[in-house]
Structure formats: structure tokens, C-alpha cells
Design a protein around this motif. Structure first.
Motif, PDB file in Angstrom:
ATOM      1  N   LEU A 155       0.828  -1.206   0.000  1.00 27.14           N
ATOM      2  CA  LEU A 155       0.000   0.000   0.000  1.00 27.14           C
ATOM      3  C   LEU A 155       0.864   1.258   0.000  1.00 27.14           C
ATOM      4  N   ALA A 156       1.981   1.191   0.703  1.00 23.26           N
ATOM      5  CA  ALA A 156       2.883   2.349   0.778  1.00 23.26           C
ATOM      6  C   ALA A 156       3.517   2.667  -0.566  1.00 23.26           C
ATOM      7  N   THR A 160       1.848   8.311  -5.439  1.00 29.49           N
ATOM      8  CA  THR A 160       1.731   9.414  -4.475  1.00 29.49           C
ATOM      9  C   THR A 160       0.802  10.508  -4.968  1.00 29.49           C
ATOM     10  N   PRO A 164      -4.816   6.798  -1.633  1.00 29.43           N
ATOM     11  CA  PRO A 164      -4.766   5.330  -1.588  1.00 29.43           C
ATOM     12  C   PRO A 164      -6.159   4.750  -1.376  1.00 29.43           C
ATOM     13  N   LEU A 184       0.500   1.962   8.355  1.00 32.71           N
ATOM     14  CA  LEU A 184       0.057   2.298   7.004  1.00 32.71           C
ATOM     15  C   LEU A 184       0.327   3.775   6.714  1.00 32.71           C
ATOM     16  N   HIS A 185      -0.023   4.626   7.682  1.00 32.18           N
ATOM     17  CA  HIS A 185       0.187   6.062   7.509  1.00 32.18           C
ATOM     18  C   HIS A 185       1.676   6.392   7.479  1.00 32.18           C
ATOM     19  N   SER A 188       3.387   5.542   4.191  1.00 32.88           N
ATOM     20  CA  SER A 188       2.788   6.105   2.983  1.00 32.88           C
ATOM     21  C   SER A 188       3.398   7.461   2.657  1.00 32.88           C
ATOM     22  N   SER A 189       3.024   7.995   1.491  1.00 35.17           N
ATOM     23  CA  SER A 189       3.500   9.317   1.095  1.00 35.17           C
ATOM     24  C   SER A 189       2.850  10.421   1.919  1.00 35.17           C
ATOM     25  N   SER A 191       2.851  10.558   5.243  1.00 39.67           N
ATOM     26  CA  SER A 191       3.364  10.450   6.612  1.00 39.67           C
ATOM     27  C   SER A 191       3.654  11.796   7.275  1.00 39.67           C
ATOM     28  N   TRP A 278      -7.300   9.935   3.391  1.00 39.40           N
ATOM     29  CA  TRP A 278      -7.199   8.480   3.266  1.00 39.40           C
ATOM     30  C   TRP A 278      -7.956   7.868   4.441  1.00 39.40           C
TER      31      TRP A 278
END
Length: 463
Positions: A155-156, A160, A164, A184-185, A188-189, A191, A278
């Protein structure tokens, strides 16, 4: 970044002038004109900064500051007055005020102070973020945890430039669904943007809509100022809807619309606001059953369940228990200032035999209790039992402490039973506990199945 500022000033024109000045600097400013209303507004908003006049009608500025600091010791405050009293200055500084300004206000100085506070808040947010980042980890090497970690990294790696897909995390209470959401956060982009955790079951039903979507000024009695909802606050980041199965049915349609249109509408507003959020949801309920019962919308379930991550209960991944034990031991030893090196072997063995109905959260609590009781360098069985009434008292130790063994033997000798009779009674008791299952009985007694069958046949022949 912008600060949430509450300005309490009884000179209305001056207050409104300050509000315009600060909003011109990009700040979010709320205004009240007396102390009582200011305190009520403080309770509602919980602002990051309090600007307050020292002399106010009713509740004075110093009294307001004192009450506010009691509720939020980290609150930044600037106090100003036309009187320039040294006593007042000393008092507000004792209360931990950031600074003290005499009227007429030097706007340049006020602007510089706000910039300093803004930098302090930004730094604190970064420290809190990295502290939480260090604390958030998924412990374990089981195949189930490996699959969860793989899903997180997949998922990450998504584009971007787009939001997601929504993620639904399922599993029993205490399995660590919130940890997965934070990971997950983090990976991810998004963060560097907000992660907001909302527990749907903890919010009163009449407040859920206001919390999620916010309200405009005058939307209802007491709504004297506009308030953004959490979906707006999470813009650019992630909103974690924990226990989504408990979201009131009448709000599920509004959430679905927000997910599909990427727009929200505050209570009392006619204007839609774009959001880029998200959505990560979690539940310990079977949402398909709730759909069949008519308490959860099927279309919302399909919208949430684009990607599903399942966290199995701890009893189904017991190979992770040793790693989790050492992780929590290190965490709580540091927290309580203890120097505990590890566990005695029988402790891990008994942990592996326990079913853990409360999952990882229960294991964490048990180890925290043991750390509190332990004054030695290793945690033993007495530390997980001492002074604590819990299910571990019902689990016999696989080996037992030497003192426990001797006590049990002494009690058995007092029964006047022969060794042959003791063996017979022990086998009968074990068979009763396992429902006659020979393999489980042999395991419980620590013998082979063939030996157990032989002894049982011999007892029958002897009879």
C-alpha cells in the motif's frame, strides 16, 4: 502551519482588530468578550494559544489563565493589560504564561511572539511524531504477521498522486489494529500530514456528526463559532475510523457520500468543501452479519472493504509470543526504571500454553504487572501470579518451581495413598480434563501415548 488561538478581550473594536491582524498572518482566531464565555469557549475549542486581557468583567484574565493552565499545562498564553501592574506581571509569569504585553499593543512584538510559539508548536509536533513513530511497531515473525507487513508495504508503494484505496482492518479486540493503521500512515507518502484516530464507539451518538464533519456558526444553539470537523483536519493525511461497525446508521450514508465525492458539508452549511483524506477503518465485528441484520449499509461496507487486512488472534500465532514478551519487557523496564534482563524459561512456557482471550493487549498488561512486582533480574512465575487474581493461577506450571513441587508432594503424602493409587487417580483426572482424548492426556501428563495406553491396560487387568 497555523495555530488555533483564543482571544479574550472586552474591548470589542480592539479585539476584532487583533483578530484581523492575526488572521492576516495565517492564524485561526476565535474571539470572546468576557471571561466566563472565554472559559466556556476554551473548554470547547482547546486552543493551542490563549491571548487574554488581564482585567475582564466577571471572571478576570488571571483567573481564566489559571483554570486553563490547570486543564492544559502545555497551553501557550500571552497576557496584556492597560495598567502595567508589576504584581500582575509576576502572577501571570508564575502561572507559566509565555509572555506579558502592556497596552497599547506593539503589533510587531505580538507578531514575533506568535512566530516563536508557532516554531515551538511545530517542533513539539515533530518530536511527538517521531516518538510515536518509534513506539509503533508490529512485533512478530509468524507467517500471519509477515503477510500483514507485506500488505502495508504494498500500500505504501502506491502512486503518491492519488488517494490510496480505503483499507478495512479486521480482527479481535486487542490484536493491534491501531498499530497497523499507524504503520500504514507512516510508510505512505502522507506520513508528514496528520493521522487522526477516531473511536466511533467512544463518541456520543449526538456528537459523532459534529466531530466528523464540523459545523458552521449558528448551526445549532451554542454554535457561536464555526468548527472544522475531523475529516477536514485530516486533509492530506489519514483518518482512522476505529470500531467502524458502531458508527450510527444515519451517518453511514453521509460518510459514504464523502468517500465517493471527496467532499464534506459541515452542519448548518450549504457549501461543500473538498477533502483529500485516506480512510482507514477497523472493526472487531462481522460487518457482513451486521449488513444482514440491517444495522450496517452494504454499499458502505463495499466502499470500505477495497483492501482488507486481517489480524489473527494471538492464540493462532503463538510463535510471536517470545518476541512480544521481550519487546514489552524492554518497554516497561525503561518506563518503570527497572533493570530486568529477561524471563525464566517456565514463564514463556506457561505463556505459550495460555489462550490469551485479550490478545496482545492482555499480554502487554500482564508483563507490565510482572515488571511492577519483580525486584530481581528475571521474571519468574511468582511475579505473574503475585498479588494478581488472574487465569494464570489456573494453569499448572509445566515444570514448577522447586518449592512448589515439594509442597505438592508433601500434600500428596498426607493422603496416605499408595504410589499405584496416586498414578491411577492422576490418569483418571487427566482423562476427565481432556474428555478421554488419549493424545491430549499424554501431552498433559508429559508421557508418550503408547506409555499411557500400556498403563491404562495394565490398570484394567489389575482390576
Amino acid at each position: 502551519m497555523s495555530l488555533s488561538i483564543l482571544l479574550v478581550e472586552d474591548e470589542k473594536n480592539f479585539a476584532l482588530s487583533l483578530k484581523r491582524f492575526l488572521e492576516g498572518k495565517g492564524q485561526e482566531v476565535y474571539v470572546c468578550f468576557d471571561g466566563e464565555k472565554g472559559f466556556n469557549q476554551f473548554l470547547e475549542l482547546n486552543p493551542e494559544v490563549l491571548l487574554v486581557d488581564c482585567r475582564l468583567p466577571g471572571m478576570g484574565g488571571i483567573e481564566l489563565l489559571k483554570k486553563a493552565k490547570e486543564l492544559n499545562p502545555d497551553l501557550y498564553s500571552i497576557v496584556f493589560t492597560a495598567f502595567g501592574s508589576i504584581e500582575d506581571a509576576v502572577e501571570v509569569m508564575k502561572l507559566g504564561s509565555f509572555d506579558y504585553i502592556q497596552k497599547p499593543i506593539d503589533l510587531q512584538r505580538l507578531g514575533q511572539l506568535i512566530l516563536k510559539i508557532e516554531e515551538n508548536v511545530r517542533l513539539k509536533r515533530e518530536i511527538d511524531y517521531y516518538r510515536k513513530k518509534e513506539e509503533t511497531s508490529l512485533i512478530g515473525s509468524s507467517q500471519a504477521i509477515a503477510q500483514v507487513k507485506e500488505s502495508i508495504h504494498k500500500l505504501a508503494s502506491l502512486s503518491t498522486t492519488k488517494t490510496p484505496p480505503t483499507v478495512l482492518i479486521t480482527g479481535e479486540t486487542g490484536t493491534g489494529k491501531d498499530v497497523v493503521a499507524r504503520l500504514l500512515h507512516r510508510h505512505s507518502s502522507r506520513s508528514k500530514n496528520p493521522f487522526i484516530h477516531v473511536n466511533c464507539i467512544s463518541l456520543p451518538e449526538n456528537l459523532v456528526e459534529d466531530e466528523l464533519f464540523g459545523h458552521d456558526q449558528g448551526a445549532f444553539t451554542g454554535a457561536k463559532n464555526a468548527k472544522p470537523g475531523l475529516m477536514e483536519a485530516a486533509d492530506g493525511g489519514a483518518l482512522f475510523l476505529d470500531e467502524i461497525g458502531d458508527l450510527p446508521y444515519n451517518l453511514q450514508g453521509k460518510l459514504l457520500t464523502a468517500l465517493e465525492t471527496k467532499k464534506i458539508r459541515r452542519l448548518g452549511s450549504v457549501k461543500d468543501r473538498k477533502t483529500d483524506v485516506w480512510i482507514i477503518a477497523a472493526t472487531n465485528r462481522n460487518l457482513f452479519e451486521k449488513v444482514n441484520q440491517g444495522s450496517f449499509r452494504q454499499d458502505l461496507l463495499f466502499r470500505l472493504n477495497v483492501v482488507s487486512i486481517y489480524l489473527p488472534p494471538l492464540r493462532d500465532r503463538k510463535e510471536d509470543i517470545p518476541d512480544l514478551c521481550h519487546h514489552f519487557l524492554k518497554k516497561f523496564s525503561i518506563h518503570y526504571g527497572k533493570n530486568i534482563e529477561g524471563f525464566k524459561e517456565e514463564v514463556i512456557e506457561i505463556f505459550l500454553r495460555y489462550s490469551w482471550p485479550g490478545n496482545v493487549r492482555e499480554l502487554s498488561h500482564k508483563i507490565e504487572q510482572a515488571v511492577l512486582w519483580c525486584e530481581e533480574n528475571l521474571i519468574s512465575l511468582k511475579h505473574i501470579r503475585a498479588g494478581i487474581k488472574n487465569d494464570f493461577n489456573e494453569i499448572p506450571s509445566p515444570k514448577g518451581d522447586p518449592i512448589e513441587k515439594r509442597t505438592i508432594v508433601e500434600e500428596l503424602l498426607q493422603t496416605k495413598l499408595s504410589l499405584k493409587e496416586l498414578e491411577s487417580e492422576l490418569i483418571k483426572l487427566a482423562l476427565e480434563k481432556t474428555g478421554g482424548n488419549l493424545s491430549q492426556t499424554a501431552k498433559l501428563l508429559g508421557v508418550t501415548r503408547d506409555w499411557l495406553r500400556y498403563r491404562m491396560e495394565k490398570k484394567l487387568l489389575d482390576a
